[in-house]
Design a protein around this motif. Structure first.
Motif, short mmCIF file in Angstrom:
data_model
loop_
_atom_site.label_atom_id
_atom_site.label_comp_id
_atom_site.label_asym_id
_atom_site.label_seq_id
_atom_site.Cartn_x
_atom_site.Cartn_y
_atom_site.Cartn_z
N SER A 11 -0.86 5.75 -8.94
CA SER A 11 -0.78 6.36 -7.61
C SER A 11 -1.72 7.56 -7.55
O SER A 11 -1.75 8.37 -8.47
N ASN B 13 0.82 -1.21 0.00
CA ASN B 13 0.00 0.00 0.00
C ASN B 13 0.86 1.27 0.00
O ASN B 13 0.36 2.35 -0.26
N ARG C 90 -6.05 3.62 -2.84
CA ARG C 90 -6.93 4.66 -3.37
C ARG C 90 -6.58 5.05 -4.80
O ARG C 90 -7.10 6.03 -5.34
N VAL D 219 -1.03 4.97 0.35
CA VAL D 219 -2.20 5.45 -0.39
C VAL D 219 -2.56 4.63 -1.63
O VAL D 219 -3.52 4.95 -2.32
#
Length: 113
Positions: free
Chosen positions: A74, A48, A60, A57
């Motif tokens: 990213s 992650n 996401r 992040v």
């Protein structure tokens, strides 16, 4: 993907909770892992932690593809990573760690290392 060398699998969640084209974060053996399901039902697990920004992040990120490669971008700087290998497709020599992932009895499991 099934990894016969993995001795310990950690149950993460029911498969239906990992929505197509979205990521979820989980703690696996003390490491934050991002798990993704692609539009065709493929499951992938990567670290992650964004190796360029240093922030946790990646779950996401934006799921997509480049050619035949399922990818995640990213959410911070938009570098794109191959979900199969963890290699960054935009910056040579940069990669995220990958983890074996499977579905067993309807539950997503990630191989602990």
């Amino acid at each position: 993907m099934t990894d016969t060398l993995t001795e310990r699998w950690e149950v993460i969640c029911p498969q239906e909770l990992v929505e197509p084209e979205r990521g979820v974060a989980a703690l696996v053996a003390g490491s934050q892992v991002a798990i993704f399901r692609t539009y065709d039902g493929g499951l992938f697990a990567i670290d992650n932690r964004d190796p360029i920004a240093g922030a946790n992040v990646m779950s996401r990120g934006i799921v997509g593809s480049r050619g035949d490669a399922p990818t995640v971008a990213s959410p911070l700087h938009k570098e794109v990573y191959d979900l199969r290998t963890g290699e960054c497709l935009d910056v040579a020599g940069v990669a995220v760690r990958t983890f074996p992932v499977r579905v067993r009895d309807g539950m997503v499991e990630v191989g602990a290392r």
